[in-house]
Every structure is written in C-alpha cells, then in structure tokens.
Scaffold this motif. Sequence first.
Motif, PDB file in Angstrom:
ATOM      1  N   TYR A  62       0.845  -1.184   0.000  1.00  0.00           N
ATOM      2  CA  TYR A  62       0.000   0.000   0.000  1.00  0.00           C
ATOM      3  C   TYR A  62       0.889   1.245   0.000  1.00  0.00           C
ATOM      4  O   TYR A  62       2.006   1.217   0.492  1.00  0.00           O
ATOM      5  CB  TYR A  62      -0.920   0.013   1.228  1.00  0.00           C
ATOM      6  CG  TYR A  62      -2.184  -0.785   1.018  1.00  0.00           C
ATOM      7  CD1 TYR A  62      -3.419  -0.176   1.072  1.00  0.00           C
ATOM      8  CD2 TYR A  62      -2.136  -2.139   0.760  1.00  0.00           C
ATOM      9  CE1 TYR A  62      -4.593  -0.901   0.872  1.00  0.00           C
ATOM     10  CE2 TYR A  62      -3.283  -2.879   0.552  1.00  0.00           C
ATOM     11  CZ  TYR A  62      -4.510  -2.253   0.608  1.00  0.00           C
ATOM     12  OH  TYR A  62      -5.658  -2.971   0.406  1.00  0.00           O
ATOM     13  N   HIS A  63       0.361   2.328  -0.561  1.00  0.00           N
ATOM     14  CA  HIS A  63       1.070   3.603  -0.609  1.00  0.00           C
ATOM     15  C   HIS A  63       0.254   4.654   0.129  1.00  0.00           C
ATOM     16  O   HIS A  63      -0.979   4.592   0.162  1.00  0.00           O
ATOM     17  CB  HIS A  63       1.278   4.058  -2.059  1.00  0.00           C
ATOM     18  CG  HIS A  63       2.210   3.179  -2.816  1.00  0.00           C
ATOM     19  ND1 HIS A  63       3.572   3.340  -2.777  1.00  0.00           N
ATOM     20  CD2 HIS A  63       1.986   2.109  -3.604  1.00  0.00           C
ATOM     21  CE1 HIS A  63       4.143   2.419  -3.526  1.00  0.00           C
ATOM     22  NE2 HIS A  63       3.203   1.645  -4.032  1.00  0.00           N
ATOM     23  N   GLY A  64       0.949   5.637   0.694  1.00  0.00           N
ATOM     24  CA  GLY A  64       0.263   6.749   1.335  1.00  0.00           C
ATOM     25  C   GLY A  64      -0.402   7.628   0.288  1.00  0.00           C
ATOM     26  O   GLY A  64       0.165   7.888  -0.770  1.00  0.00           O
ATOM     27  N   TRP A  65      -1.597   8.069   0.571  1.00  0.00           N
ATOM     28  CA  TRP A  65      -2.374   8.925  -0.325  1.00  0.00           C
ATOM     29  C   TRP A  65      -3.043   9.993   0.532  1.00  0.00           C
ATOM     30  O   TRP A  65      -3.577   9.683   1.589  1.00  0.00           O
ATOM     31  CB  TRP A  65      -3.427   8.090  -1.053  1.00  0.00           C
ATOM     32  CG  TRP A  65      -4.140   8.818  -2.135  1.00  0.00           C
ATOM     33  CD1 TRP A  65      -3.836   8.815  -3.456  1.00  0.00           C
ATOM     34  CD2 TRP A  65      -5.296   9.653  -2.005  1.00  0.00           C
ATOM     35  NE1 TRP A  65      -4.716   9.592  -4.158  1.00  0.00           N
ATOM     36  CE2 TRP A  65      -5.627  10.125  -3.277  1.00  0.00           C
ATOM     37  CE3 TRP A  65      -6.065  10.059  -0.921  1.00  0.00           C
ATOM     38  CZ2 TRP A  65      -6.695  10.979  -3.506  1.00  0.00           C
ATOM     39  CZ3 TRP A  65      -7.135  10.916  -1.136  1.00  0.00           C
ATOM     40  CH2 TRP A  65      -7.434  11.354  -2.433  1.00  0.00           C
ATOM     41  N   SER A  66      -3.006  11.232   0.080  1.00  0.00           N
ATOM     42  CA  SER A  66      -3.559  12.305   0.888  1.00  0.00           C
ATOM     43  C   SER A  66      -4.245  13.353   0.023  1.00  0.00           C
ATOM     44  O   SER A  66      -3.785  13.659  -1.080  1.00  0.00           O
ATOM     45  CB  SER A  66      -2.444  12.974   1.702  1.00  0.00           C
ATOM     46  OG  SER A  66      -2.976  13.959   2.535  1.00  0.00           O
ATOM     47  N   ALA A  67      -5.339  13.874   0.554  1.00  0.00           N
ATOM     48  CA  ALA A  67      -6.046  15.003  -0.056  1.00  0.00           C
ATOM     49  C   ALA A  67      -6.921  15.628   1.020  1.00  0.00           C
ATOM     50  O   ALA A  67      -7.483  14.912   1.856  1.00  0.00           O
ATOM     51  CB  ALA A  67      -6.892  14.558  -1.247  1.00  0.00           C
ATOM     52  N   ASP A  68      -7.021  16.931   0.991  1.00  0.00           N
ATOM     53  CA  ASP A  68      -7.867  17.663   1.940  1.00  0.00           C
ATOM     54  C   ASP A  68      -7.567  17.313   3.392  1.00  0.00           C
ATOM     55  O   ASP A  68      -8.465  17.221   4.226  1.00  0.00           O
ATOM     56  CB  ASP A  68      -9.350  17.412   1.647  1.00  0.00           C
ATOM     57  CG  ASP A  68      -9.748  17.844   0.239  1.00  0.00           C
ATOM     58  OD1 ASP A  68      -9.181  18.847  -0.241  1.00  0.00           O
ATOM     59  OD2 ASP A  68     -10.602  17.172  -0.366  1.00  0.00           O
ATOM     60  N   GLY A  87      -2.780  12.548  -5.250  1.00  0.00           N
ATOM     61  CA  GLY A  87      -2.855  12.115  -3.863  1.00  0.00           C
ATOM     62  C   GLY A  87      -1.617  11.369  -3.413  1.00  0.00           C
ATOM     63  O   GLY A  87      -1.202  11.476  -2.261  1.00  0.00           O
ATOM     64  N   PHE A  88      -1.009  10.602  -4.328  1.00  0.00           N
ATOM     65  CA  PHE A  88       0.245   9.911  -3.989  1.00  0.00           C
ATOM     66  C   PHE A  88       1.343  10.928  -3.701  1.00  0.00           C
ATOM     67  O   PHE A  88       2.120  10.771  -2.765  1.00  0.00           O
ATOM     68  CB  PHE A  88       0.697   8.978  -5.113  1.00  0.00           C
ATOM     69  CG  PHE A  88      -0.066   7.688  -5.182  1.00  0.00           C
ATOM     70  CD1 PHE A  88      -0.542   7.062  -4.045  1.00  0.00           C
ATOM     71  CD2 PHE A  88      -0.306   7.097  -6.397  1.00  0.00           C
ATOM     72  CE1 PHE A  88      -1.236   5.872  -4.110  1.00  0.00           C
ATOM     73  CE2 PHE A  88      -0.995   5.896  -6.479  1.00  0.00           C
ATOM     74  CZ  PHE A  88      -1.475   5.289  -5.328  1.00  0.00           C
ATOM     75  N   ALA A  89       1.410  11.975  -4.506  1.00  0.00           N
ATOM     76  CA  ALA A  89       2.422  13.013  -4.288  1.00  0.00           C
ATOM     77  C   ALA A  89       2.176  13.732  -2.960  1.00  0.00           C
ATOM     78  O   ALA A  89       3.117  14.007  -2.211  1.00  0.00           O
ATOM     79  CB  ALA A  89       2.415  14.005  -5.444  1.00  0.00           C
ATOM     80  N   ALA A  90       0.928  14.021  -2.640  1.00  0.00           N
ATOM     81  CA  ALA A  90       0.602  14.706  -1.385  1.00  0.00           C
ATOM     82  C   ALA A  90       0.734  13.781  -0.181  1.00  0.00           C
ATOM     83  O   ALA A  90       0.930  14.243   0.934  1.00  0.00           O
ATOM     84  CB  ALA A  90      -0.815  15.272  -1.450  1.00  0.00           C
ATOM     85  N   GLY A  91       0.634  12.478  -0.392  1.00  0.00           N
ATOM     86  CA  GLY A  91       0.717  11.509   0.695  1.00  0.00           C
ATOM     87  C   GLY A  91       2.125  11.203   1.139  1.00  0.00           C
ATOM     88  O   GLY A  91       2.343  10.407   2.043  1.00  0.00           O
ATOM     89  N   CYS A  92       3.093  11.853   0.546  1.00  0.00           N
ATOM     90  CA  CYS A  92       4.496  11.673   0.914  1.00  0.00           C
ATOM     91  C   CYS A  92       4.898  12.841   1.810  1.00  0.00           C
ATOM     92  O   CYS A  92       5.291  13.890   1.311  1.00  0.00           O
ATOM     93  CB  CYS A  92       5.352  11.628  -0.349  1.00  0.00           C
ATOM     94  SG  CYS A  92       7.075  11.297  -0.060  1.00  0.00           S
ATOM     95  N   PRO A  93       4.787  12.690   3.147  1.00  0.00           N
ATOM     96  CA  PRO A  93       4.989  13.826   4.050  1.00  0.00           C
ATOM     97  C   PRO A  93       6.447  14.139   4.351  1.00  0.00           C
ATOM     98  O   PRO A  93       6.755  14.673   5.383  1.00  0.00           O
ATOM     99  CB  PRO A  93       4.261  13.366   5.318  1.00  0.00           C
ATOM    100  CG  PRO A  93       4.451  11.899   5.316  1.00  0.00           C
ATOM    101  CD  PRO A  93       4.403  11.496   3.858  1.00  0.00           C
ATOM    102  N   TRP A  94       7.337  13.792   3.463  1.00  0.00           N
ATOM    103  CA  TRP A  94       8.748  14.043   3.704  1.00  0.00           C
ATOM    104  C   TRP A  94       9.404  14.491   2.413  1.00  0.00           C
ATOM    105  O   TRP A  94       8.900  14.254   1.323  1.00  0.00           O
ATOM    106  CB  TRP A  94       9.440  12.800   4.239  1.00  0.00           C
ATOM    107  CG  TRP A  94       9.093  11.572   3.457  1.00  0.00           C
ATOM    108  CD1 TRP A  94       9.588  11.183   2.257  1.00  0.00           C
ATOM    109  CD2 TRP A  94       8.123  10.586   3.818  1.00  0.00           C
ATOM    110  NE1 TRP A  94       8.994  10.033   1.849  1.00  0.00           N
ATOM    111  CE2 TRP A  94       8.109   9.640   2.779  1.00  0.00           C
ATOM    112  CE3 TRP A  94       7.301  10.421   4.910  1.00  0.00           C
ATOM    113  CZ2 TRP A  94       7.278   8.528   2.814  1.00  0.00           C
ATOM    114  CZ3 TRP A  94       6.474   9.310   4.924  1.00  0.00           C
ATOM    115  CH2 TRP A  94       6.473   8.387   3.894  1.00  0.00           C
TER     116      TRP A  94
END
Length: 174
Positions: A113-119, A159-166
């Motif tokens: 699984y990969h981190g995914w982020s939005a909002d 979302g994959f790009a935003a889910g990378c918090p580093w």
Amino acid sequence: MNMPIMSRPEAVAPTLPFVREAVRRRMLAVAYQIGGLIDFQPHHRIPGTEGGILLMERNLLVMCTSQFRPLGWDLAEDICLRHGLDILLLRFDAYQATFDICMHSRGSWLSHYHGWSADGELWFVPHVDDGSHYVRAGRYGLLFTDHPPFANARQREAGFAAGCPWDTAREVRA
C-alpha cells in the motif's frame, strides 16, 4: 528534535532489526500525519515493539523495517493479535516507502500500500487498483472501505504526491 536512546530488548523478546535514522524519520512523519497521542517507547508496555511508535488514541502501532516481505509479518501479527492493536508496517527500500497493514479484526495482511492524501486526510491505497480495500487513517484508527478516495487517475497520482509527508531530496543526502 531529540530522539531518546533506545535500549536493546531482552534476549527473549523478538524484535524487528533496527533501521537507519532516515527510515525512522519517515515513520515519525507518518505518525504525525495520522495524529493523536504518541508513545515513543511502547516497548515498556508491549514486548517486541522496540523502535515502534504507538498512537494510543488510534489503537495503532507504527513500525518500520527495511526487510523484504514477508519478513517481519510474524512478529507484527503476534503483537496485533495478542494486544488487539492494528499494525502499520512501513517498508522502505532505496526507491520507495510502502506499507503493510495488519488489522486486529482481520486475519490477513494488506500489502504493498502507498500513502495517499487530499484535503488533510491520509489514506493507504493499494499499489495496483485491483479491487483491494482502501484504508483511511481516521480519528478512530484505520477504517476499511471498498470505495477509493479519488475519482480518476489524475486525482490518484496527485494524492500519492501529497501523501508523501517528507522531502525525498533531503533523504538522499542523509
């Protein structure tokens, strides 16, 4: 940020091998992104969790390793079943970070699984969109859903790009 020096566990307590500081920083970034009260030394209460981070309000133990799959699953699954915790196992190699997830309510692993982020929401999305579950990191812990948090391929990639918090460029120099 000052990190406490971790003591070695007892000889009878199996643990995951210690990881580089760059990998530990990635684990910390994910834990902070999920949020909640953090116990940086859960091994005082739960044997075998040296190097892990317990998100107490989320009933979630975040661990990391640079070992190949399925190494580490047996230890993490034992902790998951014995203590009723969900496990988020970050695996990091030279190119990417992926996650394996073990839920105390299920008997199987979700892997790659990969981190995914939005909002401001953090999700864990399968590497291949093959009908696998999606996992949301919410205020009540990890929650399963069959519905993706995105509507199209463009939102998936964003979302994959935003889910990378580093900052991966900084890690190359570390």
